[in-house]
Design an enzyme around this catalytic site. Structure first.
Site, short mmCIF file in Angstrom:
data_model
loop_
_atom_site.label_atom_id
_atom_site.label_comp_id
_atom_site.label_asym_id
_atom_site.label_seq_id
_atom_site.Cartn_x
_atom_site.Cartn_y
_atom_site.Cartn_z
N GLY A 1 -7.73 -4.84 -0.78
CA GLY A 1 -6.24 -4.58 -0.62
C GLY A 1 -5.73 -3.75 0.48
N ALA A 2 -4.65 -4.30 1.28
CA ALA A 2 -4.25 -3.50 2.33
C ALA A 2 -2.76 -3.23 2.23
CB ALA A 2 -4.28 -4.23 3.85
N ASN B 1 -8.33 -8.56 2.39
CA ASN B 1 -6.90 -8.90 2.01
C ASN B 1 -6.69 -10.21 2.22
OD1 ASN B 1 -4.25 -7.28 1.31
ND2 ASN B 1 -3.59 -8.02 2.99
N VAL C 1 -10.01 -12.02 -3.60
CA VAL C 1 -10.88 -11.80 -4.39
C VAL C 1 -10.92 -12.72 -5.66
CG1 VAL C 1 -11.99 -9.85 -5.72
CG2 VAL C 1 -10.89 -9.32 -3.35
N GLU D 1 18.07 -2.15 -6.04
CA GLU D 1 18.15 -2.15 -4.51
C GLU D 1 18.23 -3.80 -3.95
OE1 GLU D 1 15.98 1.64 -2.65
OE2 GLU D 1 14.38 -0.18 -3.09
N ASP E 1 -0.98 0.67 -7.95
CA ASP E 1 -0.49 -0.21 -9.01
C ASP E 1 -1.30 -0.11 -10.00
OD1 ASP E 1 1.90 -0.38 -7.50
OD2 ASP E 1 1.68 -2.46 -7.36
N ALA F 1 5.32 3.53 -3.83
CA ALA F 1 4.56 3.57 -2.64
C ALA F 1 4.07 5.12 -2.12
CB ALA F 1 5.36 3.24 -1.55
N GLN F 2 4.82 6.04 -2.47
CA GLN F 2 4.38 7.52 -2.41
C GLN F 2 3.29 7.91 -3.05
OE1 GLN F 2 6.86 11.93 -2.60
NE2 GLN F 2 7.83 10.07 -3.51
N LYS G 1 17.00 7.83 3.30
CA LYS G 1 16.07 6.51 3.30
C LYS G 1 15.65 6.06 4.77
CE LYS G 1 15.01 2.73 1.10
NZ LYS G 1 13.83 2.50 0.04
#
Length: 398
Positions: free
Chosen positions: A11-12, A38, A82, A171, A298, A314-315, A374
């Site tokens: 995963g990338a 990926n 995968v 969002e 995740d 993401a952080q 942001k």
């Protein structure tokens, strides 16, 4: 050469790309073979997908070629999907029938949409999970406007339902509301006929923000035409729309589900113990009992000092990627690993053009100031993964 340890990163995404970049920086040539797998040849910015999904930005601005982010003399990139992880054999099987063996494995394959067993949700709702899903949503929305002009009795084509009032839902609904005036003008549709619903089962929108900022966000969106149904679960998705609360049917030809994420099923199928697809990793980001397998992003489950699980952001994935790479280098060099400690840099939610809310430390931001914050966060990420060239190429679109 055969004694060189093999590192495979699956995963990338945010975690995977940061792991690869830190490994290429820290490892010497011929100290390890590193392979990044990926299914696409690009890395995409998950936190930016709500804009191209609504049509307020082009999807090309939400992705960058992996070849521009890694040193291909140090990292071997394999474009593949995968199919299976065989931990006993230390192998990863790919859909094309080939296999990769590893000494160290990093699982960063990203999560899957969690529908919580709501009937019809998988069949009749779309989700914002990838560049391809975003393309589908955008085209679908535009098609509804075009189709309405062929049969103006079909008001359901101008009714949009977004399930979930967390980050993604809010969002996306913000961008959707910003897009509507343009679409109404383009297709000669009366704006008063357009309805946007944001449905949330929890008692509040935007968990993690305080009541003052949540109220501000909801007021901004209500002024843009969004109708909120908070504390109202979606009971079922149907070909006609969604059934909410005590049986109310909202007729809609467009349902976007943005209310849940779970770990990737490929991790469960590997025989690794999970909780809703996520692995309760140790302090060093490893699978308990399998010190050569790291899980980040995740699919990882870690708890904060108060005992609550960290949300899959993401952080966190980025910070895990750096620590993961450092710990793999330490393992190769027979050094001590370091514990992962999350450093919260702040949280900002976009509310569409020129609007946002944010918390950094104890300070609260809203409106234009938060929107600029942001933008700074997004530019910082571009700089981290691609330096000044990527900032100059993509930064102006944020």
């Amino acid at each position: 050469m055969s004694n060189i340890p093999k590192i495979v990163i699956l995963g990338a995404g945010y975690g995977g790309i940061l792991t690869a970049q830190r490994l290429q920086k820290e490892l010497n040539y011929n100290e390890a073979d590193v392979t990044l797998v990926n299914k696409h040849d690009y890395h995409y910015f998950t936190t930016h997908l709500h804009m191209p999904a609504a049509g307020t930005d082009h999807m090309e601005n939400a992705r960058v070629s992996i070849s521009k982010l890694i040193d291909e003399f140090k990292i071997d990139f394999v474009k593949a999907t995968v199919s299976q992880i065989r931990t006993q054999e230390k192998k990863v099987l790919l859909e094309d029938g080939s296999a990769l063996s590893y000494d160290y494995l990093v699982i960063s394959v990203g999560g899957e949409t969690e529908t919580f067993g709501i009937p019809g949700m998988k069949e009749y709702a779309m989700s914002i999970r990838s560049i391809n899903s975003v393309r589908m949503i955008r085209q679908h929305i535009e098609y509804q406007f075009a189709s309405y002009k062929q049969d103006e009795s079909r008001l359901d084509r101008l009714t949009f339902v977004v399930g979930g009032a967390g980050f993604t839902g809010i969002e996306f609904v913000s961008e959707l509301a910003d897009r509507m005036p343009e679409l109404c003008k383009q297709y000669d549709v009366d704006p008063s006929l357009v309805k946007i619903y944001n449905v949330e089962a929890a008692p509040t929108a935007l968990p993690g923000f305080d009541a003052e900022l949540v109220e501000y966000a909801m007021n901004v969106l209500q002024n843009k035409g969004v109708t909120f149904k908070i504390g109202t679960p979606i009971k079922e998705a149907t070909p006609e729309g969604v059934i909410v609360g005590e049986g109310e049917l909202i007729k809609s030809a467009t349902v976007v589900w943005a209310a849940g994420i779970r770990g990737n099923r490929i991790v469960e199928e590997a025989g690794i113990e999970t909780m809703r697809g996520r692995v309760k990793i140790d302090d060093y980001l490893r699978v308990p009992g399998q010190d050569n397998i790291y899980v980040i992003g995740d699919n990882s489950l870690m708890f904060n000092p108060e005992g609550r699980p960290y949300p899959p952001t993401a952080q966190i994935a980025m910070q895990q990627g750096v620590t993961c790479a450092n710990n793999i280098v330490a393992a190769i060099r027979n050094q001590q690993p370091v514990k992962f400690v999350f450093s919260n840099k702040g949280t900002v939610a976009s509310l569409g053009k020129g609007e946002a809310i944010g918390i950094v430390g104890t300070k609260k931001f809203k409106g234009f100031t938060a929107a600029q914050l942001k933008k700074m966060i997004d530019i910082r990420y571009l700089f981290i993964i691609g330096g000044i060239p990527l900032v100059l190429k993509k930064g102006k679109f944020l």
